[in-house]
Design an enzyme around this catalytic site. Structure first.
Site, PDB file in Angstrom:
ATOM      1  N   GLU A 107      13.279 -28.631 -90.831  1.00  0.00           N
ATOM      2  CA  GLU A 107      12.569 -28.550 -89.555  1.00  0.00           C
ATOM      3  C   GLU A 107      12.447 -27.079 -89.112  1.00  0.00           C
ATOM      4  OE1 GLU A 107      14.433 -31.032 -86.719  1.00  0.00           O
ATOM      5  OE2 GLU A 107      12.845 -30.767 -85.223  1.00  0.00           O
ATOM      6  N   ARG A 136      27.835 -36.546 -99.705  1.00  0.00           N
ATOM      7  CA  ARG A 136      28.120 -37.982 -99.645  1.00  0.00           C
ATOM      8  C   ARG A 136      27.521 -38.722-100.827  1.00  0.00           C
ATOM      9  NH1 ARG A 136      27.135 -36.314 -94.756  1.00  0.00           N
ATOM     10  NH2 ARG A 136      24.963 -36.926 -94.930  1.00  0.00           N
TER      11      ARG A 136
HETATM   12  P1  AMP Z   1      16.342 -35.763 -96.126  1.00  0.00           P
HETATM   13  O1  AMP Z   1      15.813 -35.556 -94.743  1.00  0.00           O
HETATM   14  O2  AMP Z   1      15.843 -37.038 -96.768  1.00  0.00           O
HETATM   15  O3  AMP Z   1      16.100 -34.552 -97.000  1.00  0.00           O
HETATM   16  O4  AMP Z   1      17.903 -35.939 -95.964  1.00  0.00           O
HETATM   17  C1  AMP Z   1      18.750 -34.871 -96.144  1.00  0.00           C
HETATM   18  C2  AMP Z   1      20.207 -35.265 -96.290  1.00  0.00           C
HETATM   19  O5  AMP Z   1      20.714 -35.492 -95.001  1.00  0.00           O
HETATM   20  C3  AMP Z   1      20.494 -36.456 -97.151  1.00  0.00           C
HETATM   21  O6  AMP Z   1      21.396 -36.040 -98.153  1.00  0.00           O
HETATM   22  C4  AMP Z   1      21.159 -37.446 -96.224  1.00  0.00           C
HETATM   23  O7  AMP Z   1      22.412 -37.820 -96.764  1.00  0.00           O
HETATM   24  C5  AMP Z   1      21.405 -36.707 -94.932  1.00  0.00           C
HETATM   25  N1  AMP Z   1      20.911 -37.413 -93.765  1.00  0.00           N
HETATM   26  C6  AMP Z   1      19.726 -37.213 -93.139  1.00  0.00           C
HETATM   27  N2  AMP Z   1      19.608 -37.992 -92.067  1.00  0.00           N
HETATM   28  C7  AMP Z   1      20.744 -38.706 -91.991  1.00  0.00           C
HETATM   29  C8  AMP Z   1      21.238 -39.707 -91.088  1.00  0.00           C
HETATM   30  N3  AMP Z   1      20.519 -40.128 -90.038  1.00  0.00           N
HETATM   31  N4  AMP Z   1      22.449 -40.231 -91.329  1.00  0.00           N
HETATM   32  C9  AMP Z   1      23.181 -39.813 -92.377  1.00  0.00           C
HETATM   33  N5  AMP Z   1      22.788 -38.873 -93.254  1.00  0.00           N
HETATM   34  C10 AMP Z   1      21.580 -38.326 -93.068  1.00  0.00           C
END
Ligand code: AMP
Length: 173
Positions: free
Chosen positions: A97, A60
């Protein structure tokens, strides 16, 4: 206008698994004036800072990242999950996780003279953005900052990122 942007983000409960409140940006993407406005606001933060490349994170992140690169007159570099890029890559792993994930970038995507803006649609735990930062430094380029459409601030993702590197997020939850 900030409220209009926020109202065009749809929260989908329990996707892709129970307990996750997924931030769905497709209603915002589908609205031409909101899409333009979001890209302008994201770009305004980084104008005149000599950004040469926008690095965006699969998948995205590619959508607004490519528009942001165009707006900043910068190049676009895709950071992808392992095994998707065709040429020789450099890799970086990060903890999830449960288990690990690996991202990759083409070995020749950046040079030492590049000033990089790292973009993703959402920062959650910050693991992906932190790994992208390490990948950029490994490639010898410098990171000018981080740009996110949405920050899930209750997950404290920004604490995983190097202190002193500017971070801009348009909407915070
Ligand atoms: P992160 O936990 O910051 O490493 O996030 C990992 C990826 O997951 C990122 O590229 C976000 O686009 C996606 N992501 C994580 N949580 C969400 C959420 N609640 N809604 C949409 N995308 C998410």
């Amino acid at each position: 206008m900030q409220e209009k942007l926020a109202s065009a983000i749809r929260t989908v409960p329990d996707f892709p698994k129970p307990g996750i409140q997924f931030k769905d940006i497709t209603p915002l993407l589908a609205d031409p004036s909101l899409l333009r406005h979001a890209v302008n606001l994201l770009a305004d933060e980084w104008k005149d800072q000599g950004i040469t490349k926008v690095l965006a994170i699969e998948s995205r992140g590619f959508i607004l990242g490519a528009m942001l690169a165009d707006e900043l007159d910068a190049g676009f570099v895709p950071v992808r999950k392992e095994g998707k890029l065709p040429f020789t890559t450099i890799k970086e792993s990060y903890d999830l996780e449960y288990g690990k994930d690996t991202i990759e970038m083409h070995i020749d995507a950046l040079s030492a003279s590049d000033r990089v803006l790292i973009h993703d649609d959402v920062i959650a735990t910050g693991g992906t953005a932190a790994a992208t930062h390490r990948l950029t430094e490994f490639a010898g380029a410098s990171v000018a900052g981080f740009s996110f459409l949405i920050e899930l601030s209750f997950l404290n993702g920004r604490d995983q990122l190097p202190t002193g590197t500017p971070l801009h997020s348009l909407l915070s939850y």
